[in-house]
Design a protein around this motif. Structure first.
Motif, mmCIF file in Angstrom:
data_model
loop_
_atom_site.group_PDB
_atom_site.id
_atom_site.type_symbol
_atom_site.label_atom_id
_atom_site.label_comp_id
_atom_site.label_asym_id
_atom_site.label_seq_id
_atom_site.Cartn_x
_atom_site.Cartn_y
_atom_site.Cartn_z
ATOM 1 N N ASN A 1 10.082 -1.725 -4.037
ATOM 2 C CA ASN A 1 10.517 -0.435 -3.481
ATOM 3 C C ASN A 1 11.868 0.027 -4.027
ATOM 4 O OD1 ASN A 1 8.186 -0.203 -2.112
ATOM 5 N ND2 ASN A 1 9.062 -0.137 -0.070
ATOM 6 N N LEU B 1 0.821 -1.221 0.000
ATOM 7 C CA LEU B 1 0.000 0.000 0.000
ATOM 8 C C LEU B 1 0.850 1.264 0.000
ATOM 9 C CD1 LEU B 1 0.134 1.363 3.038
ATOM 10 C CD2 LEU B 1 -1.489 -0.409 3.585
ATOM 11 N N SER C 1 5.044 8.241 -13.374
ATOM 12 C CA SER C 1 5.229 9.419 -12.521
ATOM 13 C C SER C 1 6.462 9.291 -11.617
ATOM 14 C CB SER C 1 3.979 9.666 -11.679
ATOM 15 O OG SER C 1 3.743 8.550 -10.858
ATOM 16 N N TYR C 2 6.950 8.068 -11.410
ATOM 17 C CA TYR C 2 8.183 7.895 -10.619
ATOM 18 C C TYR C 2 9.423 8.239 -11.451
ATOM 19 C CZ TYR C 2 5.573 5.684 -6.846
ATOM 20 O OH TYR C 2 4.704 5.440 -5.815
ATOM 21 N N LYS D 1 8.919 -7.751 -2.251
ATOM 22 C CA LYS D 1 8.657 -6.423 -1.670
ATOM 23 C C LYS D 1 9.799 -5.455 -1.995
ATOM 24 C CE LYS D 1 7.155 -3.117 0.768
ATOM 25 N NZ LYS D 1 6.040 -2.302 0.329
ATOM 26 N N GLU E 1 0.934 5.325 1.327
ATOM 27 C CA GLU E 1 0.307 6.259 2.252
ATOM 28 C C GLU E 1 -0.527 7.256 1.452
ATOM 29 O OE1 GLU E 1 2.963 7.893 5.204
ATOM 30 O OE2 GLU E 1 3.821 5.914 5.566
ATOM 31 N N CYS F 1 9.471 4.570 3.911
ATOM 32 C CA CYS F 1 9.831 3.266 3.348
ATOM 33 C C CYS F 1 10.919 3.257 2.281
ATOM 34 C CB CYS F 1 8.572 2.581 2.852
ATOM 35 S SG CYS F 1 7.534 2.159 4.270
HETATM 36 O O1 LIG Z 1 6.762 0.001 1.466
HETATM 37 C C1 LIG Z 1 6.132 1.015 1.612
HETATM 38 O O2 LIG Z 1 6.003 1.596 2.680
HETATM 39 C C2 LIG Z 1 5.457 1.688 0.469
HETATM 40 O O3 LIG Z 1 6.416 2.646 -0.058
HETATM 41 C C3 LIG Z 1 5.916 3.434 -1.126
HETATM 42 O O4 LIG Z 1 4.768 4.137 -0.714
HETATM 43 P P1 LIG Z 1 4.863 5.548 0.061
HETATM 44 O O5 LIG Z 1 6.063 5.578 0.945
HETATM 45 O O6 LIG Z 1 3.520 5.777 0.636
HETATM 46 O O7 LIG Z 1 5.121 6.637 -1.002
HETATM 47 P P2 LIG Z 1 5.130 6.849 -2.579
HETATM 48 O O8 LIG Z 1 3.845 7.418 -2.994
HETATM 49 O O9 LIG Z 1 5.653 5.707 -3.350
HETATM 50 O O10 LIG Z 1 6.220 7.984 -2.557
HETATM 51 C C4 LIG Z 1 7.554 7.702 -2.193
HETATM 52 C C5 LIG Z 1 8.440 8.782 -2.728
HETATM 53 O O11 LIG Z 1 8.357 8.788 -4.137
HETATM 54 C C6 LIG Z 1 7.997 10.048 -4.620
HETATM 55 N N1 LIG Z 1 7.039 9.843 -5.730
HETATM 56 C C7 LIG Z 1 5.858 9.246 -5.491
HETATM 57 C C8 LIG Z 1 4.930 9.055 -6.483
HETATM 58 C C9 LIG Z 1 5.234 9.477 -7.768
HETATM 59 O O12 LIG Z 1 4.421 9.322 -8.705
HETATM 60 N N2 LIG Z 1 6.433 10.058 -7.997
HETATM 61 C C10 LIG Z 1 7.338 10.254 -7.001
HETATM 62 O O13 LIG Z 1 8.434 10.794 -7.222
HETATM 63 C C11 LIG Z 1 7.348 10.772 -3.468
HETATM 64 O O14 LIG Z 1 7.570 12.156 -3.544
HETATM 65 C C12 LIG Z 1 8.028 10.175 -2.263
HETATM 66 O O15 LIG Z 1 9.166 10.886 -1.876
HETATM 67 C C13 LIG Z 1 5.480 2.484 -2.272
HETATM 68 O O16 LIG Z 1 4.908 3.251 -3.317
HETATM 69 C C14 LIG Z 1 4.459 1.474 -1.777
HETATM 70 O O17 LIG Z 1 4.134 0.561 -2.827
HETATM 71 C C15 LIG Z 1 5.054 0.702 -0.605
HETATM 72 O O18 LIG Z 1 4.116 -0.204 -0.078
#
Ligand SMILES: O=C(O)[C@H]1O[C@H](OP(=O)(O)OP(=O)(O)OC[C@H]2O[C@@H](n3ccc(=O)[nH]c3=O)[C@H](O)[C@@H]2O)[C@H](O)[C@@H](O)[C@@H]1O
Ligand SMILES: NC(=O)C1=CN([C@@H]2O[C@H](COP(=O)(O)OP(=O)(O)OC[C@H]3O[C@@H](n4cnc5c(N)ncnc54)[C@H](O)[C@@H]3O)[C@@H](O)[C@H]2O)C=CC1
Length: 418
Positions: free
Chosen positions: A213, A158, A258-259, A209, A160, A270
């Motif tokens: 990540n 998931l 988007s990543y 997992k 956040e 995470c």
């Molecule tokens: O293991 C975990 O805890 C989770 O870590 C992330 O989820 P999360 O930490 O909620 O955050 P993301 O939305 O992935 O964002 C992580 C980082 O990537 C960046 N990001 C996110 C989304 C995006 O489209 N582009 C992007 O650069 C955000 O700014 C942030 O710094 C993973 O996306 C989840 O699949 C995983 O379960």
């Protein structure tokens, strides 16, 4: 079949897991060592902002979801014990498993009672943790998996800000489990969820997992490396260049694209710790992963890269407005937030006049970082009016187009968002 499930650790993952099973009509007992947190939950209040999860809590608390301070009683009544405690970074970047072991201590004595249970590690733990650390730990306590209980892992994917939706509409359910009874029980527990179920070896479950990540982290660091190259060459429209990259039909309109976009580095609870932990786990087994090493180095360099951009444009005597404090939009989580890192670097460089605004995370940020030099604003308009220059660090939708409203103010856009 309806089961009883205990959940240890009531953070983002634990609360979501507990409520997802409650929603499917299983009976769930939640246990956490943080009594402030359990009191809030008992009163039907989430300790953080999470859309959908708040209403699920109200629906199920003190009904299908019971908070207990008696770990042993909860486990006595349970068919499954889910461990959802934190696994933070240790001193050398390795995953610190101490919360897992301390949770096990709280209920281990119950496992002798003849009832077959499945102990499920949902926390993120490096490959080989269940087989080489957790099972031997249990055996040392005289507890051998087999007739008495099964041990499995079940990584959580998931995000956040989207916890509830991601849990209720999971893409896949992965269970590392190597005995038939454990596998059958897990398949049955998850049978109400409309997602493919994959039964894999213990090590594979944990590995999948980290595949996820570390790939996300790698895409972000790749993009940031490319943004640095563009910066030294000059006259490159970075945002447009990446947007045009995303138009390649092979992305298929994927959200994952988007990543592959630059910013000021990945943060949150995470991606940073998991990338470090996978690197450390591999080194401990004799292989130094070169790409991961660079992914981490690039990520750690990004706050300084952005602080330098600020220093180029703004004088230390001017008032700097920080736009965004949470680690990403849609969340009030400030763990490993880029804003804190950039503010620290600017403080070290002699900047003193900071004001900040985040739509939801002012309070959480103040509670975690206690920057005495930082004042908080209650609205976007007030921070824009009071600042000499603004630094956008979290790309909240509310900030879109703000530079057009204040054309005379310098904006340093750390997310290539404006
Ligand atoms: O293991 C975990 O805890 C989770 O870590 C992330 O989820 P999360 O930490 O909620 O955050 P993301 O939305 O992935 O964002 C992580 C980082 O990537 C960046 N990001 C996110 C989304 C995006 O489209 N582009 C992007 O650069 C955000 O700014 C942030 O710094 C993973 O996306 C989840 O699949 C995983 O379960
Ligand atoms: N936050 C996220 O988006 C995701 C996190 N994960 C992983 O899930 C695990 C938990 O993460 P979060 O929920 O974010 O952590 P969290 O920090 O929000 O919650 C962990 C909870 O465990 C409690 N705890 C600590 N020791 C305990 C013990 N002995 N017994 C009972 N409770 C105890 C803490 O008080 C805390 O409330 C981590 O391994 C994380 O990597 C996996 C996927 C997504």
């Amino acid at each position: 079949m309806k089961y009883s499930v205990s959940v240890f650790g009531l953070g983002f993952v634990g609360i979501t897991t507990a409520l997802a099973f409650a929603e499917k009509n299983h009976t769930v007992y939640g246990f956490d060592v943080d009594t402030k947190r359990t009191s809030l939950l008992k009163a039907g209040q989430l300790p953080f902002l999470e859309q959908g999860l708040d209403q699920a809590l109200v629906r199920h608390i003190n009904n299908k979801f019971m908070i207990t301070d008696n770990a042993e009683d909860a486990v006595k009544n349970s068919d499954f014990v889910f461990l959802c405690v934190g696994t933070p970074s240790g001193e050398r970047g390795e995953a610190d498993l101490s919360y897992i072991f301390s949770a096990i201590e709280k209920f281990a004595s119950v496992l002798h009672d003849g009832k077959h249970r499945v102990i499920v590690i949902k926390s993120t733990v490096p490959p080989s943790t269940t087989s080489e650390r957790v099972i031997p730990h249990l055996k040392k306590m005289g507890l051998s998996p087999g007739d008495m209980f099964s041990v499995a892992n079940n990584p959580e994917f998931l995000r956040e800000g989207k916890c509830w939706d991601d849990a209720m509409h999971a893409d896949r359910i992965v269970c590392g489990v190597e005995d038939r009874k454990g596998e059958d029980m897990l398949r049955s527990l998850y049978s109400d969820f409309d997602a493919p179920f994959f039964n894999v070896s213990l090590n594979t479950g944990e590995y999948i997992k980290y595949l996820s990540n570390t790939l996300l982290a790698t895409m972000i660091s790749y993009s940031n490396e490319m943004s640095k190259i563009a910066d030294v060459i000059g006259d490159i429209q970075i945002k447009e260049a990446f947007e045009i990259l995303h138009m390649d039909r092979r992305w298929g309109g994927s959200n994952m694209a988007s990543y592959v976009f630059p910013g000021c580095g990945y943060g949150g609870y995470c991606l940073p710790k998991d990338t470090q932990a996978m690197y450390a786990a591999s080194v401990s087994k004799g292989y130094e992963p070169m790409i991961l090493k660079d992914v981490i180095t690039i990520n750690e360099s990004m706050p300084q890269f952005m602080a330098n951009k600020v220093m180029h444009v703004v004088n230390p005597s001017e008032t700097l407005g920080i736009l965004g404090l949470s680690f990403k939009p849609g969340s009030d989580d400030v763990r490993d937030s880029s804003s804190a890192k950039i503010i620290k670097l600017l403080l070290a460089a002699g900047y003193r006049n900071f004001i900040a605004y985040d739509p939801v995370a002012n309070e959480a940020f103040d509670g975690q970082y206690h920057f005495s030099e930082l004042e908080y604003c209650e609205s976007l308009q007030s921070i824009c009016e009071k600042s000499d220059a603004l630094v956008l660090i979290t790309a909240w939708q509310e900030f879109a187009g703000i530079d057009k409203k204040y054309p005379d103010k310098p904006f340093i856009d750390c997310r290539y968002f404006l």
